[in-house]
Design a protein around this motif. Structure first.
Motif, PDB file in Angstrom:
ATOM      1  N   LEU A   1      -1.807  -8.360  10.213  1.00 41.10           N
ATOM      2  CA  LEU A   1      -0.369  -8.570  10.075  1.00 41.10           C
ATOM      3  C   LEU A   1       0.273  -7.330   9.488  1.00 41.10           C
ATOM      4  CD1 LEU A   1       0.611  -9.292   6.857  1.00 41.10           C
ATOM      5  CD2 LEU A   1      -0.896 -11.203   7.327  1.00 41.10           C
ATOM      6  N   ALA A   2       1.536  -7.138   9.800  1.00 47.59           N
ATOM      7  CA  ALA A   2       2.306  -6.018   9.266  1.00 47.59           C
ATOM      8  C   ALA A   2       3.763  -6.417   9.189  1.00 47.59           C
ATOM      9  CB  ALA A   2       2.139  -4.780  10.141  1.00 47.59           C
ATOM     10  N   TYR A   3       4.332  -6.349   7.992  1.00 46.71           N
ATOM     11  CA  TYR A   3       5.780  -6.485   7.856  1.00 46.71           C
ATOM     12  C   TYR A   3       6.266  -5.531   6.769  1.00 46.71           C
ATOM     13  CZ  TYR A   3       4.499 -10.493   4.660  1.00 46.71           C
ATOM     14  OH  TYR A   3       3.949 -11.334   3.715  1.00 46.71           O
ATOM     15  N   PRO A   4       6.439  -4.258   7.171  1.00 53.16           N
ATOM     16  CA  PRO A   4       6.863  -3.222   6.231  1.00 53.16           C
ATOM     17  C   PRO A   4       8.346  -3.320   5.897  1.00 53.16           C
ATOM     18  CG  PRO A   4       6.742  -2.315   8.429  1.00 53.16           C
ATOM     19  CD  PRO A   4       6.224  -3.736   8.525  1.00 53.16           C
TER      20      PRO A   4
ATOM     21  N   VAL B   1       0.839  -1.203   0.000  1.00 53.62           N
ATOM     22  CA  VAL B   1       0.000   0.000   0.000  1.00 53.62           C
ATOM     23  C   VAL B   1       0.872   1.250   0.000  1.00 53.62           C
ATOM     24  CG1 VAL B   1      -1.852  -1.198   1.216  1.00 53.62           C
ATOM     25  CG2 VAL B   1      -0.142   0.084   2.529  1.00 53.62           C
ATOM     26  N   ALA B   2       0.236   2.363  -0.349  1.00 51.27           N
ATOM     27  CA  ALA B   2       0.910   3.665  -0.288  1.00 51.27           C
ATOM     28  C   ALA B   2      -0.160   4.744  -0.236  1.00 51.27           C
ATOM     29  CB  ALA B   2       1.814   3.878  -1.504  1.00 51.27           C
ATOM     30  N   GLY B   3       0.015   5.689   0.676  1.00 49.43           N
ATOM     31  CA  GLY B   3      -0.898   6.813   0.745  1.00 49.43           C
ATOM     32  C   GLY B   3      -2.340   6.460   1.038  1.00 49.43           C
ATOM     33  N   GLY B   4      -2.555   5.387   1.791  1.00 46.11           N
ATOM     34  CA  GLY B   4      -3.909   5.021   2.181  1.00 46.11           C
ATOM     35  C   GLY B   4      -4.701   4.268   1.132  1.00 46.11           C
ATOM     36  N   ARG B   5      -4.022   3.768   0.102  1.00 47.44           N
ATOM     37  CA  ARG B   5      -4.696   2.976  -0.929  1.00 47.44           C
ATOM     38  C   ARG B   5      -3.779   1.824  -1.327  1.00 47.44           C
ATOM     39  NH1 ARG B   5      -8.949   6.164  -2.549  1.00 47.44           N
ATOM     40  NH2 ARG B   5      -9.475   4.889  -4.355  1.00 47.44           N
ATOM     41  N   THR B   6      -4.321   0.829  -2.035  1.00 47.42           N
ATOM     42  CA  THR B   6      -3.456  -0.204  -2.582  1.00 47.42           C
ATOM     43  C   THR B   6      -2.561   0.417  -3.641  1.00 47.42           C
ATOM     44  OG1 THR B   6      -4.864  -0.861  -4.445  1.00 47.42           O
ATOM     45  CG2 THR B   6      -5.353  -1.863  -2.294  1.00 47.42           C
ATOM     46  N   ARG B   7      -1.498  -0.284  -4.002  1.00 47.72           N
ATOM     47  CA  ARG B   7      -0.575   0.272  -4.992  1.00 47.72           C
ATOM     48  C   ARG B   7      -1.238   0.479  -6.352  1.00 47.72           C
ATOM     49  NH1 ARG B   7       4.968   1.151  -3.971  1.00 47.72           N
ATOM     50  NH2 ARG B   7       5.336   0.667  -1.774  1.00 47.72           N
ATOM     51  N   SER B   8      -2.338  -0.214  -6.596  1.00 50.41           N
ATOM     52  CA  SER B   8      -3.076   0.000  -7.842  1.00 50.41           C
ATOM     53  C   SER B   8      -4.057   1.155  -7.718  1.00 50.41           C
ATOM     54  CB  SER B   8      -3.836  -1.273  -8.226  1.00 50.41           C
ATOM     55  OG  SER B   8      -4.768  -1.631  -7.217  1.00 50.41           O
TER      56      SER B   8
ATOM     57  N   CYS C   1      11.591  -5.984   2.890  1.00 45.56           N
ATOM     58  CA  CYS C   1      12.858  -5.622   2.264  1.00 45.56           C
ATOM     59  C   CYS C   1      13.680  -4.667   3.130  1.00 45.56           C
ATOM     60  CB  CYS C   1      12.597  -4.983   0.905  1.00 45.56           C
ATOM     61  SG  CYS C   1      11.736  -6.054  -0.255  1.00 45.56           S
ATOM     62  N   ARG C   2      14.971  -4.980   3.244  1.00 46.40           N
ATOM     63  CA  ARG C   2      15.962  -4.171   3.953  1.00 46.40           C
ATOM     64  C   ARG C   2      15.820  -4.233   5.472  1.00 46.40           C
ATOM     65  NH1 ARG C   2      18.667  -0.656   0.510  1.00 46.40           N
ATOM     66  NH2 ARG C   2      18.906   0.980   2.080  1.00 46.40           N
TER      67      ARG C   2
ATOM     68  N   CYS D   1       5.778  -4.850   2.667  1.00 50.76           N
ATOM     69  CA  CYS D   1       6.595  -4.136   1.669  1.00 50.76           C
ATOM     70  C   CYS D   1       6.043  -2.739   1.404  1.00 50.76           C
ATOM     71  CB  CYS D   1       6.706  -4.932   0.373  1.00 50.76           C
ATOM     72  SG  CYS D   1       8.256  -4.563  -0.522  1.00 50.76           S
ATOM     73  N   CYS D   2       5.841  -1.999   2.487  1.00 51.30           N
ATOM     74  CA  CYS D   2       5.330  -0.645   2.391  1.00 51.30           C
ATOM     75  C   CYS D   2       6.097   0.222   3.380  1.00 51.30           C
ATOM     76  CB  CYS D   2       3.835  -0.607   2.693  1.00 51.30           C
ATOM     77  SG  CYS D   2       3.395  -1.182   4.355  1.00 51.30           S
TER      78      CYS D   2
END
Length: 304
Positions: A243-246, A190-197, A286-287, A221-222
């Motif tokens: 769940l959350a794994y950013p 996600v990004a900016g409160g929406r899915t990446r799409s 990632c990272r 991955c956000c």
């Protein structure tokens, strides 16, 4: 010690569970070459002992779930190169076997989660961060079905349906999961409160609400700053564990195949707030390496 004494869903009802971190960054730290379309799948193919070593590093850091190296392995895709169907199946099976070995050697309970990456991941062009592939739900289900079947045949504890950018793809995977009795989690990027799409999160998460196979929903991955609003949206419409794994806030640049680091000094993760929102599976993408996972584990224990 057996890798886990019971279903992951039962444990989530009692306490939070610590996920592992980014497989790609750990393999790179071990000196592996991740260039080419298969990314971590290249190491799975050419240096499987390094994949097992990466899983072992996370288990030693306290991770209770190891996510397999199957993220970019698929049938009939550019990333698969010239590998035939049998070879692709063998790689999918190997990914589960290697994680299971590391789990069995750990000194604590560890579940194996078979990674079901998005269609965009196997294209190896960064399109998992855009979505909107132009494929129907039925076509996406056709893509995911054989890889899910192959992974399940290898005996993981759960499927990690992860980094989905698009609710159409979630609908496709849920269609395939309904044909099985396999437990799975479903995670959007996600990004900016929406899915990446660009889709609204409540509707995207609501797709999983009625699926008995889905044991948890959330994000991965956000940017860490995008986690809490997404968890709130998921909690409001699903009633499932979250769940959350950013990642660390970096942004993936597909043309150069590099990560652009986040500006400034990254803020500490508000783990307590994530837990209050309903997060039960927590880790890194990632990272995020073993040291960060170990620190997250200590924080979770401190929160009781």
């Amino acid at each position: 010690m057996p890798r886990a004494s019971g279903p992951l869903a039962e444990t989530l009802a009692r306490r939070p569970v610590l996920l592992d971190g980014g497989l790609s960054n750990q393999l790179a730290a071990q000196g592996c070459d991740l260039s080419g379309g298969m990314w971590t799948g290249r190491v799975l193919d050419e240096r499987p002992e390094q994949v097992e070593a990466a899983h072992t590093a996370y288990a030693r850091a306290g991770a209770e779930v190891l996510i397999t190296a199957s993220y970019q392995i698929g049938y009939g895709t550019p990333a698969a190169g010239s590998r035939d169907r049998a070879r692709t199946t063998a790689l999918l099976h190997r990914s589960v076997t290697l994680a299971a070995r590391a789990a069995e050697a750990a000194g604590h309970e560890v579940w194996v989660a078979a990674s079901v990456g998005p269609y965009g991941a196997v294209l190896a062009d960064g399109s998992e961060y855009r979505g909107r592939y132009g494929l129907s739900v039925a076509r996406l289900a056709e893509f995911h079905r054989p890889r899910i079947e192959a992974l399940l045949a290898a005996g993981p504890d759960v499927l990690a349906v992860e980094t989905l950018p698009d609710p159409d793809e979630a609908e496709a995977v849920l269609t395939v999961l309904a044909e099985t009795e396999a437990p799975a989690w479903l995670s959007y990027t996600v990004a900016g409160g929406r899915t990446r799409s660009g889709h609204a999160l409540p509707g995207a998460f609501a797709l999983a609400a009625g699926s008995p196979q889905v044991i948890a929903v959330g994000v991965n991955c956000c940017d860490p700053e995008d986690v809490l609003p997404a968890l709130g949206a998921a909690a409001a419409v699903t009633g499932k564990p979250l769940l959350a794994y950013p990642n660390d806030g970096s942004v993936w640049d597909a043309p150069t195949a590099t990560w652009a680091p986040p500006p400034g000094t990254p803020a500490a993760w508000p783990v307590a707030a994530w837990q209050r929102a309903g997060a039960r599976l927590l880790g890194g993408c990632c990272r995020i390496g073993p040291d960060r996972v170990a620190a997250l584990g200590r924080e979770l224990r401190g929160l009781g």
